[in-house]
Design a protein around this motif. Structure first.
Motif, short mmCIF file in Angstrom:
data_model
loop_
_atom_site.label_atom_id
_atom_site.label_comp_id
_atom_site.label_asym_id
_atom_site.label_seq_id
_atom_site.Cartn_x
_atom_site.Cartn_y
_atom_site.Cartn_z
N LYS A 65 91.39 66.16 18.54
CA LYS A 65 91.20 66.79 17.23
C LYS A 65 90.58 65.82 16.22
CE LYS A 65 95.08 70.00 17.78
NZ LYS A 65 96.38 70.46 17.20
N GLY A 66 90.40 64.58 16.63
CA GLY A 66 89.80 63.61 15.73
C GLY A 66 90.76 62.99 14.76
N HIS A 68 92.72 60.13 13.88
CA HIS A 68 92.71 58.72 14.29
C HIS A 68 93.91 57.99 13.70
CE1 HIS A 68 88.11 59.37 14.58
NE2 HIS A 68 88.73 59.73 15.70
N TYR A 88 89.13 58.11 26.11
CA TYR A 88 88.89 59.44 25.56
C TYR A 88 88.95 60.48 26.68
CZ TYR A 88 84.09 58.71 27.26
OH TYR A 88 83.00 58.46 28.05
N ASP A 94 79.00 65.47 25.48
CA ASP A 94 79.24 66.16 24.22
C ASP A 94 79.66 65.18 23.11
OD1 ASP A 94 78.66 68.60 25.34
OD2 ASP A 94 80.74 69.02 25.89
N ASP A 95 79.38 63.91 23.32
CA ASP A 95 79.70 62.87 22.34
C ASP A 95 81.20 62.79 22.07
OD1 ASP A 95 78.91 60.74 20.79
OD2 ASP A 95 78.54 61.95 19.00
N ALA A 96 82.00 62.95 23.14
CA ALA A 96 83.45 62.95 22.99
C ALA A 96 83.97 61.62 22.47
CB ALA A 96 84.10 63.29 24.33
N SER A 98 82.74 59.45 20.25
CA SER A 98 82.67 59.30 18.80
C SER A 98 83.59 60.28 18.07
CB SER A 98 81.23 59.48 18.31
OG SER A 98 80.77 60.78 18.62
N LYS A 99 83.93 61.40 18.70
CA LYS A 99 84.83 62.36 18.08
C LYS A 99 86.29 61.92 18.20
CE LYS A 99 81.80 66.30 19.13
NZ LYS A 99 81.65 67.53 19.95
N GLU A 100 86.65 61.36 19.35
CA GLU A 100 88.06 61.06 19.63
C GLU A 100 88.47 59.64 19.26
OE1 GLU A 100 89.22 62.16 23.60
OE2 GLU A 100 87.70 63.74 23.69
N ARG A 103 85.87 54.90 14.31
CA ARG A 103 84.63 54.12 14.17
C ARG A 103 84.87 52.63 14.35
NH1 ARG A 103 80.84 55.52 9.19
NH2 ARG A 103 80.80 57.44 10.43
N SER A 106 83.88 51.53 17.64
CA SER A 106 82.61 52.07 18.13
C SER A 106 81.81 51.07 18.96
CB SER A 106 81.76 52.55 16.95
OG SER A 106 81.47 51.47 16.06
#
Length: 397
Positions: A65-66, A68, A88, A94-96, A98-100, A103, A106
């Motif tokens: 759900k993002g 953090h 993750y 699906d760029d999971a 960066s969503k989960e 930053r 990163s």
């Protein structure tokens, strides 16, 4: 144990935590190591349980759900130089990641959680602590005419706990140059187990071994015989951890017979735990010092080097990726063979590998051999001496 390997669990509270821990403990059992050498620390316990001077590795579990969590703690650990592996769950296409994953992580290499990857994640954790068999090296230093039987007893006990143990009478092959091989193996070890008997320091070679350990900043577990004073020599004192033995630590209280003296089982177990404790502290310190020094020099040279969770560094330069692997002791070609590094290498043909190491006190014979390998081995895999960090980084812009 005074020093333990700290495994810190961050992020979402998910059942996969227990799955990974179970696999780690299973592997420890296979190695003959006690589960207690790893201290598992939840995020809520970091303020009270985490020790900055002990080796640590973190797992950050993403949130689909993002949401953090534990960002302040994560930032603190990163500033302490702790490696953190982001985990993750969604589709990487699906760029999971960066969503989960927050930053702040990163720049870290992460992994998608799958059942078939559990074994690999556990291996990364153990490798970060240098707990796999071929990296657990102990050197026994002793005086033959005072403690041969105890030295052999400890050699056998440590081998049963998955150590690669050096003992002069058991570890040097026929025809090998004795002293050259002894210095080489000492340079390559993680910790020295020194049997400090009454006349140990009267021996020229024993004093030389003590001095060699000091120059390489190798941690020493010093077993001090009954009725014998604990002695420290010059600058070696800060890396020597004494354990005073009593007569009742020996079978039938016999401690002064080189062929018959034996330690009781209880003290042998205590010694093994002490060796692991000193190894944990010293190895992490030597590796972190090497990483820090390389990154500082790289920064001075305008290079952007990133530390990865597996305790190697990466850099992109002119479209090519360079992987820097910090190596404690004498670099071996086997250092390039870990599954994670080989996977990275095979996936990207424009990748090269540098094994970085401290060349202090490594004999010229071995340095010349490593230079020969650089000239004759495949061009993508080479070694890089500490004394050449600056000149190499300046030249390779």
């Amino acid at each position: 144990m005074e020093y333990k390997y700290q495994l810190i669990l961050l992020g979402a509270n998910v059942p996969e935590k227990e799955t990974i821990l179970s696999k780690v403990f299973e592997k420890l059992k296979d190695l003959g190591l006690p589960q207690t050498i790893i201290k598992v620390i939840e995020a809520s316990e970091v303020d009270t349980q985490y020790k900055g001077n002990q080796p640590a590795f973190g797992l950050y579990f993403g949130n689909v759900k993002g949401d953090h969590l534990n960002l302040d703690i994560t930032d603190k650990l990163l500033k302490d130089g702790t490696m953190i592996l982001p985990i993750y769950y969604g589709d990487p296409n699906d760029d999971a990641f960066s969503k989960e994953i927050p930053r702040i992580l990163s720049n870290q290499n992460g992994t998608q959680f799958k059942n078939e990857k559990i074994d690999g994640i556990a291996n990364i954790i153990l490798e970060s602590f240098e707990l796999l068999r071929n990296t657990r090296k102990v050197f026994i230093s002793y005086k033959r005419n005072e403690s041969t039987s105890v030295a052999i007893q400890l050699f056998e006990a440590l081998e049963s706990y998955s150590y690669d143990v050096f003992l002069d009478t058991h570890s040097i092959g026929m025809g090998e140059p004795f002293q050259d091989e002894l210095w080489h193996r000492m340079t390559d070890c993680d910790v020295i187990l020194l049997l400090n008997t009454p006349k140990f320091l009267e021996s020229h070679w024993c004093k030389e071994e003590f001095a060699e350990a000091s120059s390489k900043q190798i941690g020493i577990v010093q077993l001090v015989w009954p009725n014998h004073e604990i002695k420290n020599i010059d600058s070696a004192s800060h890396i020597s951890y004494p354990l005073k033995l009593n007569d009742f630590d020996f079978v039938n209280n016999i401690y002064n017979n080189k062929d018959q003296s034996k330690l009781v089982d209880g003290i042998v177990q205590e010694i093994i735990m002490k060796v692991e404790s000193v190894r944990a502290r010293n190895l992490a310190s030597r590796q972190d010092n090497l990483i820090t020094e390389f990154r500082n020099i790289a920064s001075q040279c305008g290079r952007n080097v990133i530390v990865q969770p597996e305790k190697f560094m990466t850099e992109m330069i002119n479209g090519r990726k360079i992987i820097y692997i910090p190596t404690i002791g004498v670099p071996q070609s086997a250092s390039c063979q870990s599954a994670e590094i080989r996977h990275e290498f095979d996936k990207n043909p424009n990748t090269s590998i540098r094994l970085i190491y401290d060349d202090l006190r490594i004999r010229d014979k071995w340095l010349n051999h490593l230079d020969w390998l650089n000239d004759n081995f495949r061009k993508e895999i080479k070694t890089l001496k500490k004394q050449e960090f600056k000149s190499w980084l300046e030249a390779k812009k």
